[in-house]
Design a protein around this motif. Structure first.
Motif, PDB file in Angstrom:
ATOM      1  N   GLU A 160       8.214   9.555   6.074  1.00 47.13           N
ATOM      2  CA  GLU A 160       8.101   8.737   7.276  1.00 47.13           C
ATOM      3  C   GLU A 160       7.592   9.551   8.463  1.00 47.13           C
ATOM      4  O   GLU A 160       8.106  10.615   8.775  1.00 47.13           O
ATOM      5  CB  GLU A 160       9.462   8.128   7.626  1.00 47.13           C
ATOM      6  N   GLY A 161       6.541   9.047   9.101  1.00 48.61           N
ATOM      7  CA  GLY A 161       5.996   9.698  10.285  1.00 48.61           C
ATOM      8  C   GLY A 161       5.052  10.844  10.009  1.00 48.61           C
ATOM      9  O   GLY A 161       4.491  11.418  10.955  1.00 48.61           O
ATOM     10  N   GLN A 162       4.858  11.203   8.730  1.00 49.60           N
ATOM     11  CA  GLN A 162       3.993  12.338   8.390  1.00 49.60           C
ATOM     12  C   GLN A 162       2.642  11.924   7.819  1.00 49.60           C
ATOM     13  O   GLN A 162       1.732  12.745   7.763  1.00 49.60           O
ATOM     14  CB  GLN A 162       4.667  13.218   7.328  1.00 49.60           C
ATOM     15  N   VAL A 163       2.482  10.674   7.374  1.00 49.36           N
ATOM     16  CA  VAL A 163       1.368  10.350   6.505  1.00 49.36           C
ATOM     17  C   VAL A 163       0.141   9.877   7.296  1.00 49.36           C
ATOM     18  O   VAL A 163       0.234   9.039   8.184  1.00 49.36           O
ATOM     19  CB  VAL A 163       1.766   9.310   5.439  1.00 49.36           C
ATOM     20  N   HIS A 164      -1.014  10.425   6.946  1.00 48.64           N
ATOM     21  CA  HIS A 164      -2.273  10.095   7.602  1.00 48.64           C
ATOM     22  C   HIS A 164      -2.993   8.946   6.918  1.00 48.64           C
ATOM     23  O   HIS A 164      -3.857   8.306   7.528  1.00 48.64           O
ATOM     24  CB  HIS A 164      -3.178  11.331   7.642  1.00 48.64           C
ATOM     25  N   CYS A 165      -2.697   8.694   5.645  1.00 54.67           N
ATOM     26  CA  CYS A 165      -3.218   7.527   4.932  1.00 54.67           C
ATOM     27  C   CYS A 165      -2.020   6.718   4.449  1.00 54.67           C
ATOM     28  O   CYS A 165      -0.869   7.139   4.582  1.00 54.67           O
ATOM     29  CB  CYS A 165      -4.109   7.945   3.768  1.00 54.67           C
ATOM     30  N   ASP A 166      -2.285   5.540   3.896  1.00 56.82           N
ATOM     31  CA  ASP A 166      -1.200   4.741   3.338  1.00 56.82           C
ATOM     32  C   ASP A 166      -0.727   5.362   2.025  1.00 56.82           C
ATOM     33  O   ASP A 166      -1.528   5.894   1.251  1.00 56.82           O
ATOM     34  CB  ASP A 166      -1.653   3.311   3.116  1.00 56.82           C
ATOM     35  N   VAL A 167       0.580   5.282   1.781  1.00 58.92           N
ATOM     36  CA  VAL A 167       1.193   5.980   0.649  1.00 58.92           C
ATOM     37  C   VAL A 167       2.159   5.052  -0.075  1.00 58.92           C
ATOM     38  O   VAL A 167       3.047   4.445   0.539  1.00 58.92           O
ATOM     39  CB  VAL A 167       1.948   7.246   1.107  1.00 58.92           C
ATOM     40  N   GLY A 168       1.974   4.934  -1.383  1.00 58.13           N
ATOM     41  CA  GLY A 168       2.938   4.271  -2.244  1.00 58.13           C
ATOM     42  C   GLY A 168       3.552   5.273  -3.203  1.00 58.13           C
ATOM     43  O   GLY A 168       3.190   6.461  -3.217  1.00 58.13           O
ATOM     44  N   PHE A 169       4.459   4.798  -4.053  1.00 62.13           N
ATOM     45  CA  PHE A 169       5.212   5.705  -4.922  1.00 62.13           C
ATOM     46  C   PHE A 169       5.322   5.138  -6.334  1.00 62.13           C
ATOM     47  O   PHE A 169       5.533   3.936  -6.522  1.00 62.13           O
ATOM     48  CB  PHE A 169       6.621   5.938  -4.359  1.00 62.13           C
ATOM     49  N   TRP A 170       5.184   6.026  -7.315  1.00 58.39           N
ATOM     50  CA  TRP A 170       5.525   5.729  -8.694  1.00 58.39           C
ATOM     51  C   TRP A 170       6.983   6.115  -8.939  1.00 58.39           C
ATOM     52  O   TRP A 170       7.481   7.092  -8.347  1.00 58.39           O
ATOM     53  CB  TRP A 170       4.662   6.522  -9.670  1.00 58.39           C
ATOM     54  N   GLY A 171       7.646   5.420  -9.831  1.00 57.75           N
ATOM     55  CA  GLY A 171       8.935   5.863 -10.349  1.00 57.75           C
ATOM     56  C   GLY A 171       8.738   6.646 -11.634  1.00 57.75           C
ATOM     57  O   GLY A 171       7.621   6.758 -12.148  1.00 57.75           O
ATOM     58  N   GLY A 172       9.826   7.193 -12.153  1.00 51.53           N
ATOM     59  CA  GLY A 172       9.751   7.993 -13.367  1.00 51.53           C
ATOM     60  C   GLY A 172      10.663   7.473 -14.453  1.00 51.53           C
ATOM     61  O   GLY A 172      11.748   6.951 -14.178  1.00 51.53           O
ATOM     62  N   VAL A 173      10.203   7.626 -15.714  1.00 48.37           N
ATOM     63  CA  VAL A 173      11.032   7.343 -16.891  1.00 48.37           C
ATOM     64  C   VAL A 173      11.354   8.676 -17.544  1.00 48.37           C
ATOM     65  O   VAL A 173      10.447   9.420 -17.954  1.00 48.37           O
ATOM     66  CB  VAL A 173      10.296   6.434 -17.895  1.00 48.37           C
ATOM     67  N   VAL A 174      12.636   8.998 -17.624  1.00 44.73           N
ATOM     68  CA  VAL A 174      13.116  10.221 -18.272  1.00 44.73           C
ATOM     69  C   VAL A 174      14.298   9.843 -19.160  1.00 44.73           C
ATOM     70  O   VAL A 174      14.859   8.744 -19.026  1.00 44.73           O
ATOM     71  CB  VAL A 174      13.539  11.286 -17.233  1.00 44.73           C
TER      72      VAL A 174
END
Length: 442
Positions: free
Chosen positions: A115-129
């Motif tokens: 939050e507050g650091q990103v210069h472009c839009d950012v999404g996230f993947w989750g992980g399967v472990v």
């Protein structure tokens, strides 16, 4: 009255290049009119004839590594590099950060950190472990764009691989709410039985990651997707041998897509110097003949998209002191140079900027479910790369924006220069104006 009109003699759309006036209001594309159309606007901008207005690049495969390994990269540096390369949206991988994004608290921590650091839009993947099957629905409901797994050791102990039975259970669960599984497809047994990676010779490293390891793993993923009906996506395809399998599976109705990366389409194993561990990645850069077949896979539509797999580390982990491919970290930093790297190769093979845009913007957005990204079309986010395709530059690693000046593209001449990047209707200004995306708000 709209906020801004951008007029360009060359606008890349889904149907090719045309001259148009693009009207933007509240960060969205609200008008696509003839070049000379009367569109009252607070700002009316005409691009030089040599500049092309393209959709912003959508890079769905980026390792930001923050929190936990921020000395490798970080949200501020990774997204600043992205914007410099015409990339307006990235999706961050769930590993190499500590903790990995394998449960909702880890996702919340990553979002809070970004939050507050990103210069472009950012999404996230989750992980399967192993052992986190019960966490997947919660991550899905909190807006991850899908889930990543490994079929062999990931390189970091906190993100272990899944066995076939675990993979099948995960696919059954993800199919129940139509979530996407993205797979690092190399078979662990095939790697274990291959020669051990060691020393300065790239050929020895290449032998340690044979094409067969990819082929066997992809075949396994195809069959599990066939049985479960789940959606699957093959990450960073480097083995052209797998292309007929993927094409055949699609004809049979298997819901499978595939990506490759600029380094597999730009470099060749024969040209990697001894000890040049900046070229090390997994799966590896393969032979020139393999590279040409990957390009054919793009031409045929078997490979859907091109993403960076931006995976930097601190320079010491590349072990330039000994040049040993067996112990150096495997990963290539390229989020800033991907558009130019691909255009440099694509133009020599008769492809157009519309092709490049489809591979690097439209299809990645579609696969990930970014419904308002990747196209210059009504209602889409006004994310643009202003690209000069006939300009050129030599990559100076000291001028790149990712955290460490290490890349195999160092001092490589590339065609095409990003002159400006626009995010939701505003020029990138050097300030972190990006947003954190969820599957529901993208």
């Amino acid at each position: 009255m709209v906020d801004v009109v951008i007029r360009a003699r060359r606008v890349v759309t889904a149907t090719g290049e045309i001259d148009r006036a693009i009207g933007v209001a509240d960060g969205k594309i609200v008008a696509i009119e003839p070049f000379d159309a009367d569109l009252p606007a607070a700002e009316d901008l005409t691009l030089p004839d040599e500049h092309v207005l393209m959709p912003g690049v959508v890079d769905t495969h980026v390792h930001v590594n923050e929190p936990g390994r921020t000395e490798w990269e970080g949200f501020a540096t990774a997204t600043r590099a992205a914007i410099a390369g015409g990339v307006t949206t990235i999706i961050d991988m769930p590993l190499n950060s500590i903790p990995p994004t394998t449960d909702v608290p880890a996702l919340d921590l990553k979002r809070k950190t970004a939050e507050g650091q990103v210069h472009c839009d950012v999404g996230f993947w989750g992980g399967v472990v192993p052992g986190n099957l019960q966490e997947l629905r919660g991550l899905h409901d909190h807006g991850v764009f899908g889930f990543k797994c490994f079929l062999l050791h990931s390189g970091v102990d906190e993100f272990p691989p899944v066995e076939p039975a675990e993979l099948e259970r995960a696919l059954q669960a993800l199919h129940s709410y139509d979530a996407l599984l993205i797979v690092h497809a190399e078979d662990s047994q095939a790697i274990d039985r291959a020669p051990t990676a060691h020393g300065e010779r790239y050929s020895d490293f290449l032998a340690s990651r044979p094409r067969g390891a990819e082929n066997v793993a992809i075949a396994q993923v195809i069959e599990l997707a066939r049985w479960t009906g789940a959606r699957v996506h093959i990450l960073h395809l480097s083995s052209s041998d797998a292309l007929p399998m993927i094409a055949s599976a699609r004809r049979d109705g298997v819901r499978i897509t595939a990506e490759t990366c600029p380094h597999y389409l730009s470099f060749t194993a024969e040209a990697v110097p001894d000890g040049a561990t900046q070229y090390k990645c997994c799966p590896p850069i393969r032979e020139a003949s393999n590279r040409e077949l990957l390009w054919q896979g793009l031409r045929d539509g078997v490979i859907d998209c091109i993403v960076s797999d931006h995976s930097p580390c601190t320079p010491d982990l590349k072990r330039f002191d000994i040049g040993d491919f067996g112990v150096a970290w495997g990963g290539i930093a390229s989020v800033e140079v991907g558009l130019s790297a691909i255009w440099s190769e694509a133009r020599t093979r008769g492809f157009t900027l519309a092709d490049v845009s489809r591979w690097m913007s439209g299809r990645p957005a579609e696969i990930a479910g970014l419904r308002h990204k990747g196209r210059i079309a009504l209602g889409y986010d006004a994310d643009f790369a202003v690209f000069e395709p006939d300009a050129g530059r030599v990559i100076d690693p000291a001028q790149l924006h990712h955290r460490h000046p290490v890349t195999p593209y160092a001092f490589r001449p590339l065609a095409g220069v990003v002159r400006e990047t626009w995010l939701r209707g505003a020029r990138a200004s050097g300030q972190p104006t990006g947003r954190l995306l969820t599957r529901g708000n993208a």
